[in-house]
Design an enzyme around this catalytic site. Structure first.
Site, short mmCIF file in Angstrom:
data_model
loop_
_atom_site.label_atom_id
_atom_site.label_comp_id
_atom_site.label_asym_id
_atom_site.label_seq_id
_atom_site.Cartn_x
_atom_site.Cartn_y
_atom_site.Cartn_z
N ARG A 177 3.79 7.43 -3.78
CA ARG A 177 4.35 6.44 -4.56
C ARG A 177 5.56 5.83 -3.78
O ARG A 177 6.72 5.45 -4.61
CB ARG A 177 4.63 6.77 -5.81
CG ARG A 177 3.47 7.24 -6.65
CD ARG A 177 2.30 6.00 -6.73
NE ARG A 177 1.19 6.57 -7.69
CZ ARG A 177 0.41 7.03 -7.13
NH1 ARG A 177 0.00 7.34 -5.65
NH2 ARG A 177 -0.74 7.49 -7.67
N SER A 250 0.52 3.88 -15.04
CA SER A 250 1.15 5.10 -14.97
C SER A 250 2.61 4.67 -15.00
O SER A 250 3.22 4.40 -14.01
CB SER A 250 0.46 5.94 -13.86
OG SER A 250 -1.01 6.31 -13.75
N GLU A 367 7.74 4.95 -12.65
CA GLU A 367 7.26 4.24 -11.60
C GLU A 367 7.79 2.67 -11.59
O GLU A 367 7.96 2.14 -10.62
CB GLU A 367 5.91 4.35 -11.67
CG GLU A 367 5.26 3.97 -10.33
CD GLU A 367 3.89 4.39 -10.18
OE1 GLU A 367 3.01 3.82 -9.59
OE2 GLU A 367 3.56 5.57 -10.80
#
Length: 375
Positions: A177, A250, A367
């Site tokens: 990520r 997410s 995130e």
């Protein structure tokens, strides 16, 4: 913030439309957020470069937006210009497997086109909301695959030099990520180039819900259908009628911890919840090149944020003090139940973070990108 002369310069660019009515709630999948100082819609890559160059030279604060699936923005008047990338050409060479897509292309549409051409490599990334421009920035991944597996090059506008050039994927420091484009603002993605396989088979499957034989390869269309079914079951495919999909996907990254910490968490679960639950705890070794925080240190492992959230006492559908809840289908998604504000999302995120930290001494990291909000 924006004087009349600057606005006129932006309006004069071929491929730019100026918009003063759109809000961040209109531009993001969470459907929260206030009104930017101006929305600059760019239908050509050259238009985006010209607009960004003008704004950068004038030192005007801005945010580049594609599908808005990774943003949480404050309410009210937000002192920022929203630059929306709407150029979306896609080209595919079936013989070589080379796929090029511009930043404004809808990501799942790109995946669908690749599968229709019987090309493999991104079928596990089906159903992910947003546009192409964000994919390398986040090193988007799902179900055991990451864009770094197939990304060859990105075409970038380098903001400090004003240069537009192709850059090899190896120069992006891609990890879990992460890329060196994330949070740095050094460049804006204009286009990506992927190298896909031409045999009609998927990438080697590693995710348990897709295969019981790690490394198995199956027809790309079959895998795409299964991934979409899995994502729909978790509320992770956008549907305007389903509030479970009014999310940023997410919300927390899966934490990377040392093996000692993973052991301690598993021991605690074993003592509190029994052997069966402890033995099911997801923990996966992290290779040094994937752990940017600990590239040469002791062994680290990636844990499941959703698993930790559930064991910290937060069930599907958990509601904080406002109209924002965990998804009723998946505990890793924070959702807007129809009238939530950015503050409601922030309050719920803090609630989840603090609960997991208290239970397991692990800090979850969000995130999405936050604008004028503090976590």
């Amino acid at each position: 913030m924006l004087d009349k002369f600057l606005t006129q310069k932006l309006a004069a660019i071929n491929g730019v439309d100026l918009d003063t009515e759109t809000t961040f709630a209109d531009l993001t999948t969470l459907r929260v957020g206030g009104t930017p100082a101006l929305t600059v819609r760019c239908t050509l890559a050259d238009a985006a470069v010209d607009a960004l160059r003008i704004l950068d030279e004038a030192q005007v604060r801005q945010v580049v937006i594609g599908g808005g699936s990774n943003l949480v923005v404050a309410e009210g008047d937000v002192d920022v210009v929203a630059v929306v990338l709407e150029f979306a050409d896609v080209s595919i060479d079936e013989d070589s497997g080379i796929l090029r897509a511009e930043a404004g292309a809808n990501w799942d549409d790109v995946v669908a086109q690749s599968v229709k051409k019987n090309l493999g490599g991104i079928e596990c990334l089906s159903g992910i909301p947003g546009t192409v421009g964000a994919v390398p920035v986040q090193n988007v991944g799902a179900y055991g695959a990451e864009i770094s597996d197939v990304l060859q090059r990105v075409r970038l506008y380098h903001r400090h030099t004003g240069v537009v050039s192709w850059e090899d994927a190896s120069d992006l420091d891609l990890a879990y990520r992460y890329s060196n484009l994330k949070f740095t603002g050094r460049a804006v993605v204009l286009e990506v180039e992927l190298k896909l396989t031409t045999d009609g088979l998927s990438t080697p499957l590693r995710f348990g819900q897709l295969t019981q034989t790690p490394g198995e390869q199956r027809p790309v269309a079959e895998v795409r259908d299964e991934v979409l079914a899995l994502r729909r079951g978790k509320g992770m495919v956008l549907d305007p009628e389903d509030h479970d999909t009014w999310s940023a996907g997410s919300f927390f990254t899966n934490p990377i911890v040392t093996s000692d910490i993973a052991d301690a968490i598993q021991d605690k679960v074993r003592s509190e919840r029994g052997d069966a639950d402890a033995d099911r705890m997801p923990r996966h070794p992290v290779h040094a090149h994937d752990d940017i925080k600990n590239p040469d240190g002791e062994p680290t492992e990636k844990l499941s944020a959703a698993w930790l959230i559930e064991r910290a006492g937060f069930a599907k559908g958990y509601r904080g003090k406002g109209p924002a809840t965990l998804s009723t289908k998946h505990t890793l998604a924070l959702t807007n139940r129809g009238n939530a504000t950015a503050n409601d999302i922030v309050a719920l995120a803090r609630d989840i973070r603090d609960g997991v930290a208290q239970a397991f001494n692990v800090e979850l990291v969000p995130e999405p990108v936050w604008i004028d909000l503090e976590f």
